[in-house]
Design a protein around this motif. Structure first.
Motif, PDB file in Angstrom:
ATOM      1  N   ALA A 275    -120.401  29.750 -38.766  1.00 46.17           N
ATOM      2  CA  ALA A 275    -120.054  29.268 -37.430  1.00 46.17           C
ATOM      3  C   ALA A 275    -120.535  30.263 -36.390  1.00 46.17           C
ATOM      4  O   ALA A 275    -120.426  31.470 -36.577  1.00 46.17           O
TER       5      ALA A 275
ATOM      6  N   LEU B 215    -119.648  35.482 -31.689  1.00 44.70           N
ATOM      7  CA  LEU B 215    -119.459  35.957 -33.048  1.00 44.70           C
ATOM      8  C   LEU B 215    -120.106  34.982 -34.010  1.00 44.70           C
ATOM      9  O   LEU B 215    -119.809  33.786 -33.989  1.00 44.70           O
TER      10      LEU B 215
ATOM     11  N   SER C  95    -119.691  25.706 -29.785  1.00 43.08           N
ATOM     12  CA  SER C  95    -119.982  26.442 -31.002  1.00 43.08           C
ATOM     13  C   SER C  95    -121.050  25.687 -31.775  1.00 43.08           C
ATOM     14  O   SER C  95    -121.355  24.540 -31.479  1.00 43.08           O
ATOM     15  N   VAL C  96    -121.637  26.358 -32.763  1.00 46.24           N
ATOM     16  CA  VAL C  96    -122.618  25.719 -33.651  1.00 46.24           C
ATOM     17  C   VAL C  96    -122.120  25.977 -35.064  1.00 46.24           C
ATOM     18  O   VAL C  96    -121.708  27.092 -35.377  1.00 46.24           O
TER      19      VAL C  96
ATOM     20  N   ARG D 102    -108.928  28.381 -29.616  1.00 44.74           N
ATOM     21  CA  ARG D 102    -108.431  28.820 -28.305  1.00 44.74           C
ATOM     22  C   ARG D 102    -107.975  27.620 -27.481  1.00 44.74           C
ATOM     23  O   ARG D 102    -106.918  27.643 -26.850  1.00 44.74           O
TER      24      ARG D 102
ATOM     25  N   HIS E  76    -118.144  26.607 -24.181  1.00 43.45           N
ATOM     26  CA  HIS E  76    -117.347  26.678 -25.399  1.00 43.45           C
ATOM     27  C   HIS E  76    -118.033  25.947 -26.545  1.00 43.45           C
ATOM     28  O   HIS E  76    -117.400  25.499 -27.476  1.00 43.45           O
TER      29      HIS E  76
ATOM     30  N   ARG F 187    -115.870  17.882 -34.666  1.00 42.09           N
ATOM     31  CA  ARG F 187    -117.057  17.042 -34.878  1.00 42.09           C
ATOM     32  C   ARG F 187    -116.756  15.847 -35.773  1.00 42.09           C
ATOM     33  O   ARG F 187    -117.643  15.048 -36.041  1.00 42.09           O
TER      34      ARG F 187
ATOM     35  N   SER G  76    -120.027  34.061 -37.715  1.00 35.46           N
ATOM     36  CA  SER G  76    -119.084  34.333 -38.792  1.00 35.46           C
ATOM     37  C   SER G  76    -119.500  33.522 -40.006  1.00 35.46           C
ATOM     38  O   SER G  76    -119.852  32.348 -39.876  1.00 35.46           O
TER      39      SER G  76
ATOM     40  N   LEU H 217    -119.648  31.322 -32.828  1.00 36.17           N
ATOM     41  CA  LEU H 217    -118.452  31.124 -32.017  1.00 36.17           C
ATOM     42  C   LEU H 217    -118.560  31.885 -30.698  1.00 36.17           C
ATOM     43  O   LEU H 217    -118.459  33.118 -30.681  1.00 36.17           O
ATOM     44  N   PRO H 218    -118.750  31.181 -29.581  1.00 36.94           N
ATOM     45  CA  PRO H 218    -118.721  31.864 -28.286  1.00 36.94           C
ATOM     46  C   PRO H 218    -117.311  32.392 -28.032  1.00 36.94           C
ATOM     47  O   PRO H 218    -116.330  31.657 -28.162  1.00 36.94           O
ATOM     48  N   LEU H 219    -117.200  33.676 -27.718  1.00 36.40           N
ATOM     49  CA  LEU H 219    -115.895  34.289 -27.495  1.00 36.40           C
ATOM     50  C   LEU H 219    -115.420  34.001 -26.073  1.00 36.40           C
ATOM     51  O   LEU H 219    -116.182  33.534 -25.224  1.00 36.40           O
ATOM     52  N   ALA H 220    -114.145  34.307 -25.809  1.00 29.43           N
ATOM     53  CA  ALA H 220    -113.618  34.106 -24.461  1.00 29.43           C
ATOM     54  C   ALA H 220    -114.279  35.076 -23.485  1.00 29.43           C
ATOM     55  O   ALA H 220    -114.515  34.743 -22.328  1.00 29.43           O
TER      56      ALA H 220
END
Lengths: 242, 242
Positions: B210, B220, B203-204, A109, B201, A234, B222, B212-215
């Motif tokens: 992954a 999510l 992510s890990v 994004r 924003h 990263r 995944s 994934l923080p969404l907007a």
């Protein structure tokens, strides 16, 4: 096809696209791309997922900029809004939210918004138009790149199908060029790979250019691209932003 | 199936089903999906409608994985779920396994009112051990308060795309868990004032997984994996970090 499409799709368009590899740099680093065969598979997968989604969003944005009344019908938005005249900021934000919902990875994004912002900044000077000003005001952080590309296509006089083609094309040429630089591949061999993808480009643009309600536009996910995009952030030594 | 709020407690109201998919209440606010015939087979159309009333809680699981088999034409499963304000839905069926020769479509439409919470798991396994999968096209659309939160499609079964380092690479399973609700959203900068993710924003990631923080107000998890057990382990790992 409008001749302006050539300018739009040209990698020399000063809009910052050269700084992004679309996941190719990370795929090279992890060994997922080592040569032209891997690259061809990477590009084909990218085109039929992220490329298709970008192309459909670009076509919708081009439609919104050129025929806001018809596009608002596609969006299924408020009937109380006038069908004539320019698309309001709210319509651009709604379309941008459709791009957000199709981009689970925050890294992607951010990359899409950065590229969208840079493209819009240049395009407002190259092809000044009220629709581009409205879009810039509607999404100050930068619209997703396909949305910006679609709006810019309209400002340059291109059709939604042209916009879809430009989006599909840039979804693979950026990573292909990056791979040439990263792996020292023969540019002629890589261009042969791209030439082999021309039928896919044509079919993706045709699929993406078909009118549909925004909520039904393609949303093909590419889980490996999401992982590559997040890993890339990263990685300490990077040539490309994404 | 649907829930009602009676005296502050969740009561399972309607619970109707026909083979090959039978619904069984297995606990307070818990329903298991039981396959009472093979399939789905080509030509089968299965529909599941779930209505979680405001301030009630429902958990849906299944007793075994779903083996999608070939037959006369395409098989289709449609799941439509509405989750009311303050309600919670946990949907965690066992994986969908694509047997050789199957032609399957999966459609999920998840409609959350503002203040609803959901955890939604989807796992797709590309064939049984050593088996080439048939084809599958899944489409998932989640909206929250009428705003799109996540739209994603997975296409499996085109060897030229499945093995792409951009799509599934050498994985044989793809899966995700969508977590959404008030715990994942607050209006914040960088989201244009839209409800966004309090984790920002960040992510890990780990191998094949992954977070994934969404907007919008959701995250999510995944994952890609070589087998179903590893896929589940990766999703569980991600859930612990979301």
């Amino acid at each position: 096809m409008d001749a302006a499409l050539l300018l739009l799709a040209d990698s020399r368009l000063p809009a910052g696209g050269h700084g992004h590899s679309g996941g190719a740099e990370e795929a090279v680093r992890t060994g997922a791309i080592t040569g032209p065969e891997d690259l061809a598979r990477f590009l084909r997968g990218r085109l039929t997922t992220a490329g298709l989604v970008a192309a459909a969003l670009a076509a919708a944005a081009c439609e919104l900029a050129t025929a806001p009344g018809a596009a608002a019908d596609q969006a299924g938005t408020r009937p109380d809004e006038p069908a004539a005249g320019a698309a309001p900021e709210s319509a651009w934000r709604e379309l941008d939210a459709e791009a957000d919902a199709r981009t689970a990875s925050p890294a992607q994004r951010n990359a899409a918004r950065t590229q969208g912002r840079l493209l819009l900044r240049s395009a407002r000077r190259i092809w000044p138009s009220p629709a581009l000003d409205t879009l810039a005001g509607a999404v100050p952080d930068g619209a997703h790149h396909p949305i910006a590309l679609g709006a810019v296509s309209a400002a340059a006089g291109c059709s939604p199908h042209d916009a879809a083609l430009a989006a599909a094309y840039t979804s693979i040429t950026g990573p292909a060029t990056a791979a040439v630089r990263l792996l020292g591949l023969d540019p002629v061999v890589v261009h042969r790979v791209l030439a082999g993808l021309v039928p896919d480009l044509t079919s993706v643009a045709r699929t993406a250019g078909a009118r549909a309600a925004w909520e039904r536009l393609p949303a093909h996910a590419a889980p490996a691209l999401d992982l590559l995009a997040e890993q890339h952030l990263r990685t300490e030594v990077r040539l490309f932003v994404s | 199936m649907g829930t009602e709020l009676v005296g502050g407690r969740t009561v399972l109201g309607t619970l109707r089903s026909d083979p090959p998919l039978t619904l069984r209440q297995t606990g307070h606010g818990t329903v298991h999906l039981v396959s009472t015939a093979a399939g789905p087979l080509g030509g089968d159309r299965l529909e599941l409608a779930v209505d979680v009333a405001p301030h009630t809680t429902l958990e849906i699981a299944s007793v075994a994985s779903t083996l999608v088999l070939p037959g006369n034409g395409e098989s289709l499963t449609v799941v439509e779920a509405r989750v009311g304000a303050g309600a919670t839905l946990r949907y965690a069926p066992e994986p969908t396994v694509l047997a050789a020769g199957c032609a399957h479509r999966m459609v999920v439409r998840l409609v959350l009112e503002e203040g609803a919470s959901v955890s939604w798991r989807e796992e797709i396994v590309f064939g049984r051990y050593g088996e080439r999968p048939g084809t599958c096209h899944s489409r998932f659309d989640a909206t929250i308060g009428g705003v799109p939160l996540l739209r994603q499609e997975f296409v499996v079964g085109d060897p030229a795309v499945d093995g792409s380092p951009a799509v599934y690479g050498d994985a044989r399973c793809v899966g995700s868990v969508l977590l959404a609700g008030p715990a994942f959203g607050h209006p914040g900068p960088g989201n244009g004032g839209r409800p966004g993710n309090p984790r920002g924003h960040a992510s890990v990631i780990a191998e094949g997984c992954a977070v994934l923080p969404l907007a919008g107000p959701g995250t999510l998890v995944s994952a890609l994996a070589p087998d179903a057990a590893t896929l589940r382990a990766r999703l569980t790992w991600g859930l612990g970090r979301s």
